[in-house]
Design an enzyme around this catalytic site. Structure first.
Site, PDB file in Angstrom:
ATOM      1  CG  ASP A   1      -0.290  -0.327   2.546  1.00  0.00           C
ATOM      2  OD1 ASP A   1       0.946  -0.216   2.589  1.00  0.00           O
ATOM      3  OD2 ASP A   1      -0.769  -1.262   3.393  1.00  0.00           O
TER       4      ASP A   1
ATOM      5  CG  ASP B   1       1.511   4.062   4.581  1.00  0.00           C
ATOM      6  OD1 ASP B   1       0.286   4.067   4.102  1.00  0.00           O
ATOM      7  OD2 ASP B   1       2.315   3.636   5.191  1.00  0.00           O
TER       8      ASP B   1
ATOM      9  CG  ASP C   1      10.166   1.144  11.910  1.00  0.00           C
ATOM     10  OD1 ASP C   1      10.287   1.486  10.896  1.00  0.00           O
ATOM     11  OD2 ASP C   1       9.290   0.409  11.927  1.00  0.00           O
TER      12      ASP C   1
HETATM   13  P1  ATP Z   1       4.708  -3.034   4.811  1.00  0.00           P
HETATM   14  O1  ATP Z   1       4.772  -3.247   3.519  1.00  0.00           O
HETATM   15  O2  ATP Z   1       4.919  -4.358   5.452  1.00  0.00           O
HETATM   16  O3  ATP Z   1       3.238  -2.710   5.192  1.00  0.00           O
HETATM   17  P2  ATP Z   1       5.515  -0.889   6.020  1.00  0.00           P
HETATM   18  O4  ATP Z   1       6.939  -0.245   6.157  1.00  0.00           O
HETATM   19  O5  ATP Z   1       4.826   0.150   5.224  1.00  0.00           O
HETATM   20  O6  ATP Z   1       5.707  -2.222   5.696  1.00  0.00           O
HETATM   21  P3  ATP Z   1       4.055  -0.194   8.167  1.00  0.00           P
HETATM   22  O7  ATP Z   1       3.604  -1.222   9.436  1.00  0.00           O
HETATM   23  O8  ATP Z   1       2.680  -0.326   7.512  1.00  0.00           O
HETATM   24  O9  ATP Z   1       5.001  -0.974   7.546  1.00  0.00           O
HETATM   25  O10 ATP Z   1       4.188   1.206   8.762  1.00  0.00           O
HETATM   26  C1  ATP Z   1       4.713   2.129   7.986  1.00  0.00           C
HETATM   27  C2  ATP Z   1       5.609   3.100   8.308  1.00  0.00           C
HETATM   28  O11 ATP Z   1       5.326   3.799   9.296  1.00  0.00           O
HETATM   29  C3  ATP Z   1       7.086   2.542   8.467  1.00  0.00           C
HETATM   30  O12 ATP Z   1       7.712   2.081   7.173  1.00  0.00           O
HETATM   31  C4  ATP Z   1       7.889   3.032   9.528  1.00  0.00           C
HETATM   32  O13 ATP Z   1       8.487   4.228   8.631  1.00  0.00           O
HETATM   33  C5  ATP Z   1       6.566   3.987  10.133  1.00  0.00           C
HETATM   34  N1  ATP Z   1       6.328   2.995  11.240  1.00  0.00           N
HETATM   35  C6  ATP Z   1       5.130   2.105  11.669  1.00  0.00           C
HETATM   36  N2  ATP Z   1       5.349   1.619  12.804  1.00  0.00           N
HETATM   37  C7  ATP Z   1       6.426   2.021  13.382  1.00  0.00           C
HETATM   38  C8  ATP Z   1       7.037   1.914  14.915  1.00  0.00           C
HETATM   39  N3  ATP Z   1       6.360   0.946  15.537  1.00  0.00           N
HETATM   40  N4  ATP Z   1       7.810   2.817  15.217  1.00  0.00           N
HETATM   41  C9  ATP Z   1       8.414   3.718  14.194  1.00  0.00           C
HETATM   42  N5  ATP Z   1       8.047   3.851  12.987  1.00  0.00           N
HETATM   43  C10 ATP Z   1       7.192   2.997  12.638  1.00  0.00           C
HETATM   44 MG    MG Z   2       2.370  -0.488   5.377  1.00  0.00          MG
END
Ligand code: ATP
Ligand code: MG
Length: 479
Positions: A73, A75, A167
């Site tokens: 997705d 963001d 993170d």
């Molecule tokens: P995926 O493709 O698996 O969804 P993602 O990187 O988009 O991976 P998400 O959990 O959707 O992971 O989180 C989106 C973004 O928000 C992350 O890339 C990170 O930058 C930030 N983020 C999410 N959770 C945390 C956290 N617990 N602490 C710090 N940053 C976070």
């Molecule tokens: Mg995500």
């Protein structure tokens, strides 16, 4: 602006440097193909920019595009507040309390828009109990609990601050499609190239702020196949206890993400290697510590990974029904030994197991209702009589229950023949269906209704055994 200046003045040197230096690179030179971006994400970014705000695609989508993977997705991060974002879009919702964001809807697609936030470390934090002071203190304070866990995260900041609170370095990259620019503050591009997962800032502190990050290490290392940087890895062993502080609803969300990455088996392996599986996810813990549990759960997760790899989905209800099944099966067996009738025993076992683990992991009600149905249909699938078979086909959970039966058959817990029977029955014409029902009635006397016999345990899979209703764990000790 003045507020920001004051905060910066009071920010310690180490925090100031933690903000990182802004580096820009051309997206197309790094392999990003702007033509592949969905219109939804582009529209959100452009609308915000046309309204005079900064806007970037951020996080997982940028990381995945740079790795040549298909983002799950998209963001968007912006300097507009949620209240400023919402009116710019026809269909937009304000979401969340702990973490306030806007969901912009395009048909069934959702673009998550979050406002740049300051890192909790960038200002003096209010400790739990001081929450009333949060607003008074110029809005720059985060509420944290006694262990340093951040309770709310709605303190707006600039892009560099937003990057510092993410993170991992590879999760803190921003992409502006209008200028084709990738923005990097923490050597995320370098780590991406070296395939290294590295926590931004001081890892112990970041784990204390949000212990869920411990799980995220296991998930991303598995999903991306990256090495974990030593400094990110080492504190994990001594911080695993922090997970006990995490509210069960968040633990549930993060566990679902972990299981639905398409790399659930590898993630679980990582959890074990990192010493995070014990106690943390009681259901995984238990599922793996029971005689037949491991084979079943492994088969279930392997299947899920394959499904997701093939672009299909796996419902949380199915996943959790699999994870908790070894426990339910064992309890089901015990209750039957105590004389509780088969169906009632299963119902009671489900009830008890769900209640017992609800303390740690809050499974939403609509999910637990589906889980119970998947389980309850198992002994019913064994009764392949005219009376049951047609009704079962119409059951909304039939498909999931049938997939579940396939797994049980594959792990030797239910007769293969049952699975084959249902496979054929689903697509057969009327004549063949009648024939199949007759065959089942003759071939498996245990399924003939009202024929009460003294229960005699037979190994699953043996013709004439009651394996369709046979609990997962055998009553006899494993050899
Ligand atoms: P995926 O493709 O698996 O969804 P993602 O990187 O988009 O991976 P998400 O959990 O959707 O992971 O989180 C989106 C973004 O928000 C992350 O890339 C990170 O930058 C930030 N983020 C999410 N959770 C945390 C956290 N617990 N602490 C710090 N940053 C976070
Ligand atoms: Mg995500």
């Amino acid at each position: 602006m003045i507020r920001k200046l004051i905060t910066r003045l009071f920010t310690s040197k180490s925090n100031a440097s933690a903000l990182g230096k802004r580096v820009e690179a051309a997206g197309s030179s790094l392999g990003i193909d702007p033509a592949k971006l969905p219109n939804s994400a582009l529209t959100v970014v452009r609308t915000l920019q046309q309204a005079g705000f900064e806007a970037y695609i951020v996080g997982g989508a940028v990381r995945d595009m740079l790795l040549g993977l298909r983002p799950k997705d998209f963001d968007v991060a912006t300097n507009a507040t949620p209240e400023q974002v919402k009116p710019l879009f026809r269909r937009a919702l304000l979401i969340g309390r702990r973490f306030r964001i806007v969901h912009v809807l395009f048909g069934r697609e959702v673009i998550e828009v979050s406002t740049f936030r300051a890192s909790p470390g960038a200002s003096g934090d209010a400790v739990d109990g001081d929450e009333r002071n949060v607003d008074k203190l110029a809005g720059r304070h985060h509420a944290v609990d006694a262990s340093g866990r951040v309770l709310r995260d709605n303190v707006w900041g600039a892009q560099d601050e937003d990057a510092a609170r993410r993170d991992f370095t590879v999760n803190a990259l921003y992409y502006d499609p209008s200028r084709d620019v990738v923005v990097d503050y923490h050597h995320g591009l370098r780590d991406l190239k070296a395939r290294t997962l590295r926590m931004i800032g001081e890892p112990s502190r970041r784990y204390r702020e949000d212990p869920v990050r411990l799980l995220r290490v296991a998930r991303f290392a598995a999903k991306l196949g990256f090495d974990i940087a030593p400094g990110t890895l080492h504190p994990i062993a001594t911080h695993s206890e922090l997970l006990r502080n995490v509210p069960s609803a968040r633990l549930f969300d993060e566990t679902i993400k972990l299981l639905q990455t398409g790399h659930a088996l590898a993630s679980l392996d990582n959890l074990r290697r990192l010493g995070l599986h014990k106690g943390l996810l009681p259901l995984i813990d238990l599922a793996l510590s029971q005689p037949r549990g491991e084979a079943f759960v492994m088969a279930a997760l392997g299947d899920t990974d394959a499904r997701i790899g093939a672009g299909k989905t796996a419902s949380p209800a199915f996943l959790f029904a699999c994870l908790l099944w070894p426990q339910v099966g064992q309890r089901w067996a015990e209750l039957q030994t105590e004389g509780v009738p088969q169906i009632a025993a299963l119902d009671q076992a489900a009830e008890e197991v769900l209640a017992a683990q609800a303390e740690r992991l809050a499974i939403q009600r609509r999910i637990s209702v589906d889980m119970r149905e998947i389980w309850a249909l198992q002994p019913r699938l064994a009764r392949r009589s005219a009376r049951y078979a047609y009704a079962l086909l119409e059951h909304p959970r039939f498909r999931a229950a049938f997939d579940f039966l396939l797994l049980r058959a594959r792990t030797g817990e239910a007769p293969q023949e049952f699975a084959r029977w249902w496979e054929e029955f689903q697509d057969a014409d009327e004549a063949r269906r009648t024939e199949l029902i007759e065959l089942a009635a003759r071939g498996v006397p245990a399924d003939a209704p009202k024929k009460r016999r003294r229960r005699r345990r037979k190994p699953a899979g043996e013709p004439g055994g009651e394996a369709g209703g046979e609990p997962a764990a055998p009553a006899e000790p494993p050899n």
